[in-house]
Design an enzyme around this catalytic site. Sequence first.
Site, mmCIF file in Angstrom:
data_model
loop_
_atom_site.group_PDB
_atom_site.id
_atom_site.type_symbol
_atom_site.label_atom_id
_atom_site.label_comp_id
_atom_site.label_asym_id
_atom_site.label_seq_id
_atom_site.Cartn_x
_atom_site.Cartn_y
_atom_site.Cartn_z
ATOM 1 C CG HIS A 1 -2.509 -21.341 1.026
ATOM 2 N ND1 HIS A 1 -1.376 -20.671 0.595
ATOM 3 C CD2 HIS A 1 -2.228 -22.655 0.877
ATOM 4 C CE1 HIS A 1 -0.454 -21.539 0.217
ATOM 5 N NE2 HIS A 1 -0.944 -22.754 0.363
ATOM 6 C CG HIS B 1 7.194 -23.615 -1.522
ATOM 7 N ND1 HIS B 1 5.874 -23.966 -1.453
ATOM 8 C CD2 HIS B 1 7.874 -24.776 -1.783
ATOM 9 C CE1 HIS B 1 5.744 -25.271 -1.654
ATOM 10 N NE2 HIS B 1 6.945 -25.789 -1.861
#
Length: 526
Positions: free
Chosen positions: A403, A410
Amino acid sequence: MRPERPEPSDCKELGPENNKQRQTSSRKIRQEAAQIAFNRGISDHVCNGEEQEYLGADGTPNYIANFSKGLPHNQLGEVDPKAYKSLLKALESGKPQDFEAIILDKGRKLTNPQAGLGFDLQGPDGHAITIPPAPRIDSPLNSGEMAEIYWMALLRDINFIDFNKNALVQEAAADLSKFSDFDGPKVGASVTPETLFRGNYAGDLVGPYISQFLLKDIPYGSLTISQRQKTVLPDINYLTDYDEWLNVQNGGLAGADKFDPTPRYIRNIRDIGQYVHVDALYEAYLNACLILLDDIKAPLDEGNPYNNSKTQIGFGTLGGPHILSLVTEVATRALKAVWFQKWYVHRRIRPEAFGGLLHNHLTKRAKYPIDQEIFGSSALEKVYSLCGTYLLPMAFPEGSPTHPAYGAGHATVAGACVTILKAWFDESWQIPHPVVPNDDGTELIAYTGADAEKLTVGGELNKVAANISLGRDGAGVHWRTDYTESVKLGEQIAIGLLQEQSLTYNEEHCFSLTKFDNTKVKISRD
């Protein structure tokens, strides 16, 4: 004589409202929350223009500066335009059948592009908030960021406690100081070993590099969990061979991690990179919450009504079970917001693929519109001397995820989760008994630096967000702006969630917190 048993119709619930009134109040709260979300307004989403601007020899877009991993590429690692257009078609239409028609090469699947179309009914909808355009590959900012990532790769096995006495660290700091638009922290105008690879926000430069929340034991109910990690062996990097790199860009199979048989506390970039390779995205913040509740025993935020209650403690609301669920609940909302930015707005190239552009440019196989400052970094020749190519040495066998880079999942989750924790606990509370790992990471020893007493809950929460986010940079899969902008995106999600949930509590309460930009925020139901 036994007293007469009351009829069931005489036994009714207690409370300020009966069922019918409660039903009406529930609808009113839902409407108020929806109005709060609507009143926030919406933001324009602006990309950096590279997808439309960079053209191939035939005068059509070649998508060289955009994410394309898993799609077919030519020998230069340039994506097949037909395949990229099949991705754009799916993103434009949103039709599940168009996503199934995306042209892949060797079978590695794309990671959840449809998540960016999911709605959220609590907190801001993911499409209502935004991040700035990603840095372009022809910008000095991009050059500074890429040089930092190369240096992180070269310094993966140097322990943080040794940064001050390592000559290569000194060279990295001096090299990054030369860039005209490097956005890492500095002392004056210079990057130093003390600021190298650290976060950009309050507390990030105080004390040890690694947050106390990634080192201290975790009280987990009847268990105590050590934070010694399953780490990987040193001096092993991936995707530095061109054919291997190209195979992985096309979605081919990769190798496997080689593990260190000895568990160790996080000592260096390789260790933190492996942590963020396998973690559940809210893991570090759930752990931090448990440490705050049961080890540090940090006071609650001053606006928590149970601080001063003479007869009650919090539990299901404004107590331990509430915060333990809330700190994880916000994660999936943050992911939907950043997945929209990734797939539907920016589609930023990963550092691993940009390393391919650099390699082919420097070996004169192709010419690309890359800002010239990156070519002055001594990190490039060091990588070439070590690996025989200019490709970015990756910490993960498979390289980056499938992606786009910007924003970072995160980092967005980090921003959301630590914002919840900063709202819940007293940010100014001093962290007791700070620790650092010993040289080989097998034990914790007391941290005795001059700033040991300056470690606070708020600062260490900012730091754990930076550690997790920049750990992804250190592995080679993200850029610094993926961190700096994404934590603020997650922060917006968390503040909005707290605003709307505040309508649902009976208690008179107020959350207060310090944002990443150092401004103060108070949240209550009034």
